[in-house]
Design an enzyme around this catalytic site. Structure first.
Site, PDB file in Angstrom:
ATOM      1  CB  THR A 194      -0.886   0.031   1.260  1.00 21.69           C
ATOM      2  OG1 THR A 194      -0.026   0.117   2.386  1.00 21.69           O
ATOM      3  CG2 THR A 194      -1.734  -1.210   1.384  1.00 21.69           C
ATOM      4  CD  GLU A 339      -5.102  -2.328   2.306  1.00 17.64           C
ATOM      5  OE1 GLU A 339      -5.565  -1.851   1.246  1.00 17.64           O
ATOM      6  OE2 GLU A 339      -4.444  -1.656   3.116  1.00 17.64           O
ATOM      7  CE  LYS A 447     -13.821  12.419  13.072  1.00 15.01           C
ATOM      8  NZ  LYS A 447     -12.524  12.367  12.383  1.00 15.01           N
ATOM      9  CD1 TRP A 452     -18.111  13.133  11.936  1.00 13.12           C
ATOM     10  CD2 TRP A 452     -18.296  11.298  10.652  1.00 13.12           C
ATOM     11  NE1 TRP A 452     -17.538  12.091  12.611  1.00 13.12           N
ATOM     12  CE2 TRP A 452     -17.638  10.953  11.854  1.00 13.12           C
ATOM     13  CE3 TRP A 452     -18.516  10.310   9.697  1.00 13.12           C
ATOM     14  CZ2 TRP A 452     -17.197   9.664  12.117  1.00 13.12           C
ATOM     15  CZ3 TRP A 452     -18.080   9.024   9.963  1.00 13.12           C
ATOM     16  CH2 TRP A 452     -17.422   8.702  11.149  1.00 13.12           C
TER      17      TRP A 452
END
Ligand code: ADP
Length: 550
Positions: A194, A339, A447, A452
């Protein structure tokens, strides 16, 4: 590897391991004359067939054996999308060794770190990367030799690399008399790190079984829908999550393959699409930006190109509209990650949607889509409690399935699963029909006053403004609200818009508290090794920025 109970009555079908070598065997036997066309880094075009690729992959497998490569050994590549790279995909994994594709856009120090961490035995590279190899060779401790993927005439006469071999010499001195070995399908086949935006990169170690199942699943009609009538050009690099599995799924579908090499600018891609009759392609939004702009600026249309998959980061609705409405190219919005091999979801309509008005259909297509069979998903709150599929409630997205990681290579990062599910780090909604929509990455979400704010929505709205080429939204510390959105914008060449006009453009499109507190016009936005905007860099850069409301 199976820890499940056995039935007293087992099925009586052949047990054949799912091995990557079987994909090339199939393509060469059933589509022997189908072409693989590559734009080489040497500057010319190369064409051959699946039958030829099969011969050369087996020769290379023999060459690897004579170099002493055995099962489980890691063999690295630093290479563009091209036929030699594909030969290695099959020669390395097919012979039981592990193909480690390295992203050349990483920092040289990271490349050396990854090569050492993987304990690569050999490193194959394209001519373009000779200076890079000269810089890192001495630091790659486990590498016995570096192999230049070119003919003898391209070998440097004067180089610092002590142990340099020539790919075409290895090929010429090897026989194609090679039988792919049979082994357990859970054996490791390839390794991809990654990008490691925080900390060191971690390796996802794919197995033969996971790769073959992912190739099957991703080729299905509701996913990428690749078939023997397609000509496929993967823009997504073979050094990033195995070009989203296309070097496998295209072969088992019998489609013609076109590899663009290093020339990924709009003009080069457009010319290759036209010259080779490309029907289907795949890439991240930043690449499409280049190609779409080139086509529009030069008033060009595609003669054969009809479908593309866009993923890796959110496809802006404005880009989707341009591709569909102006260029007649259907867009499959897909989501996944390293992944996950990478495919998780793909966008598309169901028969009940076909009678809906165009705007309603477009809203569905803009979502990241439906889970591909093989991937299960759910959204949960901070305590792990499952949340409803109502298209409005958002939560942490978790996945599981046979091509999803269970732990990182060498167990880096320890246990990563939560009750058998992999936490993706994305925040999403899922609607009653099973369509998933990414709101944000959990580390990018803003936030504000306990609520959010999704940055992807704000960016998508900004990019629908005619004067905006690209936009990125980040959270900036705020004394009262914790964080507030700051919008960074690149204007389209020759177009103008003021901060106030752009903010007005958001009126009525979002909740009031989502309104960006400031807009900064910039010349460029930093992109990482996989072509995505690096928001962590932007957050560092604008840390002290004083918001007008602060
Ligand atoms: P990294 O960028 O960390 O190297 P990947 O290339 O595997 O990792 O990217 C995976 C991430 O990219 C996902 O977790 C998600 O945040 C983002 N992503 C991928 N596809 C999409 C999409 N269609 N829309 C929004 N985000 C996406």
């Amino acid at each position: 590897m199976s820890s499940y109970p056995m039935s007293p009555l087992m099925g009586q079908m052949m047990s054949q391991p799912l091995l990557i070598s079987s994909i090339l065997d199939y393509a060469a036997k059933h589509y022997p004359t189908t072409e693989i066309v590559s734009r080489r880094v040497e500057g010319d075009m190369h064409r051959y067939t699946y039958r030829d690729c099969h011969v050369r992959a087996r020769k290379m497998a023999n060459a690897l054996t004579s170099l002493g490569v055995t099962m489980g050994d890691r063999v690295a590549t630093l290479a563009w999308n091209g036929y030699r790279h594909m030969e290695l995909y099959y020669a390395v994994s097919g012979s039981g060794a592990v193909l480690h594709t390295i992203n050349p856009r990483l920092h040289p120090e990271q490349i050396a770190y990854i090569a050492n961490h993987a304990e690569d035995q050999y490193l194959f590279f394209d001519l373009t990367f000779l200076p890079l190899i000269e810089a890192v060779a001495a630091h790659c401790k486990s590498v016995k030799a570096f192999v230049l993927m070119a003919g003898r005439e391209r070998m440097p006469t004067d180089t610092k690399i002590a142990n340099l071999l020539c790919y075409e010499d290895l090929m010429a001195s090897s026989s194609d008399d090679y039988q792919w070995p049979l082994f357990d399908e859970n054996s490791a086949a390839s390794l991809c790190y990654t990008s490691g935006t925080t900390g060191n990169p971690k390796g996802a170690l794919y197995s033969h079984r996971s790769t073959v199942l992912h190739a099957y699943g991703s080729a299905m009609p509701n996913a990428l829908n690749v078939s023997a009538t397609d000509t496929v050009l993967p823009v997504v690099p073979m050094f990033h999550v195995n070009a989203w599995g296309l070097p496998y799924s295209v072969l088992l579908s019998g489609a013609k393959m076109v590899y663009p090499g290093a020339a990924l600018d709009g003009k080069s891609l457009y010319e290759l699409f036209e010259a080779e009759g490309v029907t289907f392609s795949a890439g991240v939004p930043t690449v499409w930006l280049g190609l779409v702009n080139y086509a529009l600026e030069n008033k060009l249309r595609f003669s054969t190109f009809r479908r593309t998959v866009i993923g890796g980061s959110a496809c802006p609705p404005a880009m989707m509209d341009t591709l569909i409405d102006q260029l007649d190219v259907q867009v499959i919005h897909a989501w996944g990650m390293t992944e996950m091999s990478p495919l998780g979801t793909a966008g598309g309509l169901q028969s009940k949607h076909l009678s809906l008005p165009k705007a309603a259909q477009r809203k569905i297509l803009q979502k990241q889509g439906h889970a591909v069979y093989g991937v299960d998903m759910k959204i949960v709150d901070d305590d792990g409690k499952e949340l409803p599929w109502d298209g409005a409630t958002y939560g942490h997205l978790l996945v599981k399935g046979p091509w999803i990681i269970s732990s990182y290579f060498k167990n880096e990062g320890g246990d990563v699963l939560q009750d058998g599910w992999f936490p993706t780090g994305d925040v999403a909604t899922i609607d009653a029909d099973g369509y998933m929509q990414i709101t944000d990455r959990s580390k990018d979400v803003i936030k504000s006053g306990g609520e959010w704010i999704g940055t992807i929505d704000l960016e998508n709205i900004a990019m629908a403004h005619p004067a905006v080429l690209q936009a990125a939204c980040i959270g900036i510390a705020h004394p009262k609200w914790d964080e507030r959105p700051l919008l960074l914008v690149i204007k389209r060449p020759g177009q103008d818009v003021t901060r106030e006009d752009l903010l007005h453009y958001f009126d009525g499109k979002i909740a009031r508290f989502w309104m960006p507190d400031d807009v900064i016009f910039v010349e460029a936005l930093p992109t990482g090794a996989t072509g995505k905007i690096q928001k962590n860099k932007l957050r560092d850069q604008y840390k002290g920025h004083l918001l007008p409301t602060a």
